[in-house]
Design an enzyme around this catalytic site. Structure first.
Site, PDB file in Angstrom:
ATOM      1  N   GLU A  37      -3.282  12.087   0.827  1.00 55.49           N
ATOM      2  CA  GLU A  37      -2.959  10.966   2.521  1.00 55.49           C
ATOM      3  C   GLU A  37      -2.156  10.431   2.639  1.00 55.49           C
ATOM      4  O   GLU A  37      -1.186  10.464   3.546  1.00 55.49           O
ATOM      5  CB  GLU A  37      -4.142  10.709   2.706  1.00 55.49           C
ATOM      6  CG  GLU A  37      -4.727  12.024   3.196  1.00 55.49           C
ATOM      7  CD  GLU A  37      -4.886  12.509   4.726  1.00 55.49           C
ATOM      8  OE1 GLU A  37      -4.012  12.384   5.421  1.00 55.49           O
ATOM      9  OE2 GLU A  37      -4.908  13.834   4.823  1.00 55.49           O
ATOM     10  N   GLY A  38      -1.149   9.911   1.280  1.00 54.21           N
ATOM     11  CA  GLY A  38      -0.160   9.227   2.142  1.00 54.21           C
ATOM     12  C   GLY A  38       1.347   9.731   1.826  1.00 54.21           C
ATOM     13  O   GLY A  38       2.097  10.003   2.758  1.00 54.21           O
ATOM     14  N   HIS A  39       1.158  10.869   0.950  1.00 52.24           N
ATOM     15  CA  HIS A  39       2.783  11.646   1.170  1.00 52.24           C
ATOM     16  C   HIS A  39       2.280  12.643   2.813  1.00 52.24           C
ATOM     17  O   HIS A  39       3.849  12.295   3.392  1.00 52.24           O
ATOM     18  CB  HIS A  39       2.228  13.009   0.260  1.00 52.24           C
ATOM     19  CG  HIS A  39       2.729  12.820  -1.251  1.00 52.24           C
ATOM     20  ND1 HIS A  39       1.659  12.549  -2.420  1.00 52.24           N
ATOM     21  CD2 HIS A  39       3.069  12.174  -2.161  1.00 52.24           C
ATOM     22  CE1 HIS A  39       2.218  12.032  -2.924  1.00 52.24           C
ATOM     23  NE2 HIS A  39       3.403  12.077  -3.421  1.00 52.24           N
ATOM     24  N   GLU A 150       7.041   2.805   1.799  1.00 49.26           N
ATOM     25  CA  GLU A 150       6.175   1.589   1.805  1.00 49.26           C
ATOM     26  C   GLU A 150       5.818   1.274   0.113  1.00 49.26           C
ATOM     27  O   GLU A 150       6.431  -0.031   0.111  1.00 49.26           O
ATOM     28  CB  GLU A 150       6.296   0.775   2.775  1.00 49.26           C
ATOM     29  CG  GLU A 150       6.703   0.188   3.557  1.00 49.26           C
ATOM     30  CD  GLU A 150       6.373  -0.292   5.144  1.00 49.26           C
ATOM     31  OE1 GLU A 150       5.542  -1.001   5.141  1.00 49.26           O
ATOM     32  OE2 GLU A 150       7.726  -0.503   6.086  1.00 49.26           O
ATOM     33  N   ASP A 152       6.209   2.121  -2.331  1.00 49.28           N
ATOM     34  CA  ASP A 152       7.638   2.364  -3.766  1.00 49.28           C
ATOM     35  C   ASP A 152       9.059   0.982  -2.707  1.00 49.28           C
ATOM     36  O   ASP A 152       9.606   1.843  -2.565  1.00 49.28           O
ATOM     37  CB  ASP A 152       7.444   3.176  -4.027  1.00 49.28           C
ATOM     38  CG  ASP A 152       6.566   4.539  -4.446  1.00 49.28           C
ATOM     39  OD1 ASP A 152       6.428   3.962  -5.868  1.00 49.28           O
ATOM     40  OD2 ASP A 152       5.665   5.289  -3.774  1.00 49.28           O
ATOM     41  N   GLN A 155      12.079   0.746  -4.859  1.00 49.50           N
ATOM     42  CA  GLN A 155      12.327   2.251  -4.493  1.00 49.50           C
ATOM     43  C   GLN A 155      12.794   2.723  -3.285  1.00 49.50           C
ATOM     44  O   GLN A 155      13.951   2.994  -3.525  1.00 49.50           O
ATOM     45  CB  GLN A 155      11.339   3.486  -4.938  1.00 49.50           C
ATOM     46  CG  GLN A 155      11.729   5.221  -4.113  1.00 49.50           C
ATOM     47  CD  GLN A 155      10.878   5.746  -4.862  1.00 49.50           C
ATOM     48  OE1 GLN A 155      10.408   6.118  -6.192  1.00 49.50           O
ATOM     49  NE2 GLN A 155      10.378   6.271  -3.512  1.00 49.50           N
ATOM     50  N   SER A 187      -2.487   7.013  -4.713  1.00 51.94           N
ATOM     51  CA  SER A 187      -1.142   7.274  -5.424  1.00 51.94           C
ATOM     52  C   SER A 187      -1.542   8.554  -6.724  1.00 51.94           C
ATOM     53  O   SER A 187      -2.878   8.106  -6.317  1.00 51.94           O
ATOM     54  CB  SER A 187      -1.241   6.001  -6.193  1.00 51.94           C
ATOM     55  OG  SER A 187      -0.381   6.325  -7.519  1.00 51.94           O
ATOM     56  N   SER A 188      -1.028   9.286  -6.934  1.00 55.22           N
ATOM     57  CA  SER A 188      -1.365  10.518  -8.006  1.00 55.22           C
ATOM     58  C   SER A 188      -1.782  10.236  -8.962  1.00 55.22           C
ATOM     59  O   SER A 188      -2.519  10.489  -9.580  1.00 55.22           O
ATOM     60  CB  SER A 188       0.412  10.803  -7.871  1.00 55.22           C
ATOM     61  OG  SER A 188       0.410  11.703  -6.503  1.00 55.22           O
TER      62      SER A 188
END
Ligand code: AMP
Length: 288
Positions: A37-39, A150, A152, A155, A187-188
Site C-alpha cells: 500500500e505504501g507504493h 518519506e 526513505d 533517499q 516495507s517490502s
C-alpha cells in the site's frame, strides 16, 4: 485501456514521445517491486498530478551492499503488474540488469554530504547506487514529476539534491509513510520477519513517536534519543545502527530543536534491517 509493459529504454522513449506529442504530462514512480500500500499511495499521488503515470520496477544491484539482501529481496512481477493495472497505471517499465547497465557502463552519480551519515555510513555505496539509477530513470522517462516515500527520508533528500544540482527539469514529490494498523512502516522487507518478530516490529515506530513528542515538549534531545534506543533494544531489536535527530532539510545533526527536524532510525530485528523516521517540529509542545 490496458497497461503497457516496457522492457527497453527505447520503448519508454517512443511511448513518452507519443504522449508528449498529444500534450500529456507524465509522472514516474520508481520502485523495486514487491508492491504494498505504501507504493500504491505514491501511484495514487502521481495519478493526481499527471495524465500519464509510469511505474518502474527494477531491483537495482548497485544499491545493495549486501549480496544476501539482494538474493533474498522479494520478487513477484506478475502480482505487481496486476496491482498496477488495477490502479490504471499507463506503463510499467521493468528492465533487466543488462538494459540498465550495458557492457562498458562507467558513470556514477554521487551526492556528497547528504549521502554520508545515517544509512550511508552503514551501507557503503548504497546512495551512489540509488542516485545513479534514479538519475537514469528520470532521464529515461523525461517525467514532469517523480514520487518518492518519506519512509526513505535520506533517499528522498539525496534525490531532491541531485535533481536540483543536475538541473533535471522534474518536480520531486515526497509522500508520507504508509503504516500497518499497529504503526509499523510498510516495507517490502517486512515479509521476511517471523511471526514473533512481526509482533515486536512496531516498537520502532512507537519509540520514534514517543521520543519525537518528548523532544517537541522540551526534553533534551540526547536524553530522548537514548531512551528510545534503550527501548528498541528492550523490545527485541538486536542492533541499533543509528537513532538520531537531524535537520529536516540538510540532515545535519540537531542538538536543540529550533527548525523542523526529523528523528530517524535503523535497527535490526530477526536478521532484517528496518528503518523509519518521524517529523519533529518546534513550537508544537508549547502549543499543546
Ligand atoms: P522500494 O520499492 O522499497 O525501493 O520503494 C519504492 C518507493 O516507495 C520509494 O520511494 C519508497 O520510499 C516508497 N515507499 C516504500 N515504503 C513506503 C511506505 N511505507 N510509505 C510510503 N512510501 C513508501
Amino acid at each position: 485501456m490496458s497497461m503497457k509493459l516496457a522492457r527497453s529504454v527505447a520503448e519508454v522513449r517512443a511511448q513518452v514521445n507519443h504522449w508528449r506529442a498529444a500534450g500529456d504530462n507524465i509522472a514516474v514512480v520508481p520502485t523495486m517491486g514487491a508492491l504494498h500500500e505504501g507504493h500504491l499511495s505514491l501511484v495514487r499521488a502521481a495519478k493526481g498530478r499527471a495524465k500519464r503515470v509510469i511505474v518502474t520496477l527494477f531491483v537495482n544491484p548497485s544499491q545493495f551492499n549486501n549480496a544476501e539482501d539482494l538474493a533474498k529481496y522479494p520478487r513477484d512481477e506478475a502480482a505487481d503488474a496486476a496491482r498496477l493495472e488495477a490502479e490504471h497505471v499507463d506503463m510499467l517499465f521493468a528492465p533487466d540488469v543488462a538494459e540498465m547497465y550495458p557492457d562498458g557502463f562507467a558513470t556514477t552519480v554521487s551526492v556528497s554530504r547528504l549521502s554520508e551519515g545515517l544509512c550511508g555510513a552503514h551501507r557503503p555505496g548504497h546512495f551512489d547506487g540509488v542516485a545513479t539509477v534514479v538519475t537514469k530513470l528520470l532521464l529515461q522517462t523525461q517525467s514532469d514529476a517523480a514520487f518518492f516515500g518519506e519512509k526513505d527520508y535520506q533517499q528522498l533528500s539525496v534525490i531532491r539534491r541531485l535533481a536540483r544540482d543536475l538541473d533535471i527539469p522534474v518536480e520531486i514529490v515526497g509522500v508520507p509513510t504508509v503504516r500497518e494498523a499497529d504503526g509499523l512502516a510498510m516495507s517490502s522487507r517486512n515479509v521476511r520477519l517471523s511471526g514473533a518478530a512481526r509482533r515486536q516490529a512496531p516498537a520502532m515506530a512507537e519509540a520514534l513517536t514517543a521520543a519525537g513528542a518528548a523532544i517537541e515538549a522540551g526534553q533534551p534531545v540526547a536524553a530522548a534519543t537514548e531512551a528510545a534506543r534503550a527501548g528498541l533494544l528492550k523490545e527485541g531489536y538486536s542492533d541499533v545502527e543509528y537513532l538520531e535527530l537531524r535537520d529536516a532539510e540538510t540532515l545535519e545533526p540537531v542538538s536543540k530543536l529550533e527548525r523542523p527536524a526529523r528523528l530517524l532510525a535503523a535497527a535490526w530485528l530477526d536478521g532484517v534491517r528496518l528503518i523509519d523516521n518521524v517529523a519533529v517540529l518546534p513550537g508544537i509542545g508549547s502549543a499543546r
